[in-house]
Design an enzyme around this catalytic site. Sequence first.
Site, PDB file in Angstrom:
ATOM      1  N   ARG A 324     -78.816  16.692  -9.508  1.00  0.00           N
ATOM      2  CA  ARG A 324     -78.391  17.854 -10.299  1.00  0.00           C
ATOM      3  C   ARG A 324     -79.609  18.633 -10.805  1.00  0.00           C
ATOM      4  O   ARG A 324     -79.573  19.859 -10.876  1.00  0.00           O
ATOM      5  CB  ARG A 324     -77.480  17.436 -11.450  1.00  0.00           C
ATOM      6  N   GLU A 726     -70.633  20.926 -20.844  1.00  0.00           N
ATOM      7  CA  GLU A 726     -72.086  20.761 -20.740  1.00  0.00           C
ATOM      8  C   GLU A 726     -72.904  22.052 -20.700  1.00  0.00           C
ATOM      9  O   GLU A 726     -73.993  22.099 -21.282  1.00  0.00           O
ATOM     10  CB  GLU A 726     -72.424  19.952 -19.477  1.00  0.00           C
TER      11      GLU A 726
END
Length: 778
Positions: A324, A726
């Site tokens: 990520r 997030e």
Amino acid sequence: MNDAATPALKAAAWTGVGVSRAHESAALHVLGQATYTDDIAEVQGTLHAALGLSSKAHANITAIDLDAVRASAGVVAVLTVADIPGTNDCGPIVHDDPILADGLVMYVGQPIFIVVADTHDHARRAARLAKVTYEELPAILTPQAARAAQSYVLPPMRLARGDYQAAFEKAPRSVKGELYVGGQEQFYLEGQISYAIPKEDKGMLVLCSTQHPSEMQHVVAHALGLHSHHIVVECRRMGGGFGGKESQSALWAAASAIAASRLKRPVKLRADRDDDMLVTGKRHCFHYEYEVGYDDDGRILAARVDMVTRAGYSADLSGPVATRAVCHFDNTYYLSDVDIRAACGKTNTQSNTAFRGFGGPQGAIAIEYVIDEIARALGRDALDIRRLNFYGRDERNVTPYGQVVVDNVIHALSAELEESSEYRARRAAIAAFNAASPVLKKGLALTPVKFGIAFNVTHLNQAGALVHVYVDGSIIVNHGGTEMGQGINTKVMQVVAHELGVDIANVRATATDTSKVSNTSATAASTGADLNGKAAQDAARQIRERLAGYAVKLYGGEEGEVVFAGDTVFVNGHEVAFPVLVQKAYLARVQLWSDGFYATPGLHWDPKTMNGRPFSYYAYGAAVAEVVVDTLTGEWKLLRADALYDSGKSLNPAIDIGQVEGAFIQGMGWLTTEELWWNPAGKLMTHAPSTYKIPGVSDCPQDFRVRLFDNRNVEDSIHRSKAVGEPPLLLPFSVFFAIRDAISSVGGHKVQPPLNAPATSEEILKSISAVEAALKAA
Ligand code: MTE
Ligand code: HPA
Ligand code: MOS
């Protein structure tokens, strides 16, 4: 609503989603009546466990003397690795994570034994009495040291596009440097806890504070040498998870279950804060080396970054975290020719894990640092350089990993924020303030966010739900997601209420339970409401269709024209109260419950080439922060923050604004005051709030303006909303870069202030000194 409106018009205007609703447990939270795992009434005979921890970072255990532990008051049993009936492993992907040390310890804080006693206090006191003899081995403590030793938990990864070297050589200008960004403790208010209760015929019920009940079920089954169907894991809610209970609740679940199965008694294992911080992994810190070529306007032509993280002693989720990070190095910017590398350094420290953003913040902050340097080198406002490099709408819109950015709103969003925050006027005002203020210096920054939504492991993007309509018309929804304060249950309840046309007060969400919905994914990657909302919608829709079919049988008309709204069913000119239709349907033997399932379409990913479409869509945002820094003490204050976040057509604006506010302050803590510090022997010394500073209410800005951007997801997400959990954690990049801007003013914006994160007061003073030294040398 106009009372004169026809029932059909009223029905059409009715909605269960897109409206602010209080968190389903808000009243219970404030009354202290919300049941967390430790509040569940204890079963008779319950025992309490504590863990005995390693005091060495890397060592062979040559002898363990547990006599004093056994003799301590209230102790019932002391268990070691030899007492584990099944597999000694709680690793989520790679099986390199022992529950209890087996002859070798790999970090200070690693569990070696479990002590079980009549009370929590007795267990904790006894745990300290072990005499362990170690033969010490060399320890690796930092990511840089791991790289030097080529010590990795996984093979390093690389994503390259175009021809970086050629593009770099052609670029008229370049910037090169290093950056270090520290890790972060999740600091959930409720610590790790697991309560295992033996059931008949090998069964085990585990009440656990976890984001991932299914994985706890699997880990416990393996540890006990049983099958998944022997184990039930239940979680009604967590007092925060923030990623820290995605994989790392497993140790606690397994240890409590091992003790309970061994002693045939219920065993509760609750970590106190120091043990929690010493034992569990945190956000990965990152060290970067970057080299970027750009043109005279500030357009990036070539970018190379080499990142190394402190993975800790085991792999845990470090692979997907690093992936990520690689896939967020671009942030909102089109990078034509790139060479992005990431390595997960194997170190003798806690095994780092998920934390809100999951590597995304760590990837994106590096390019923001670079852009900040480019702007300063060119003497331009950083916002202009950012904008110049933004992804385009129809061109310059392919990410380095090959996903086309089709939903880009960063141009409009940042323009709206620039205007509403009065960015330019405040920039001028700050310059005037700084010119007249020798000690206090202000800084300002606007930073953008683009965040990919989906688990970057494709198969995890699935969810299930069960909806039960009872004969009195009340409804229960159970789904695979877990509630950690983020409001997933409220959103899923809204979706079900909307589908069945009833008030949300008729819908109740029940504890996540592996015997209800099976094979669930962690509630993570911000996908909880996206996935479980869709699954619950699918379940509710099936019930609605059955009810509609039955209503047409009773009242005539077309099935497709039956409307469920405002607790009423509108059918062929009739208005039937929802519970009345339900009762009739029950008597006619219509199935009033249903399962539902959802799998996000269109995702694919090739981990070898690091190419594909890992994300369903992107969420965007931007924030402006204004700070004042005391250049003599390094103290600073956030004066004002403006945040604009794209949650698509928000399911619940009040909850989403709360998520943005919370993530902003949490991210600000990461980048400023929260510093993890290990001593040279590898012991984490910041293992309590006395030494680890999370933001308090007084650190929140007096002037905090959070708004949602008016948008609609181009993907067919749940009611066209976007995830919110997030991405806003990246918004306080603006605070970090505002601090850097204030420091930069000390050198008249002519010197690049070296500034690592967290920008503690000490780090700020170091940076100011470096700027002053560079000025003197010039
Ligand atoms: N909000 C609260 N109050 N508590 C939490 O623990 N975790 C965050 C975020 N918001 C968290 C939170 C993280 S790390 C994730 S991945 C998402 O919530 C998960 O929930 P969602 O997918 O339902 O948004
Ligand atoms: N986020 C959180 N957890 C995960 C992810 C992710 O992207 N991928 C695999 N596990
Ligand atoms: Mo969130 S870090 O994906 O639990």
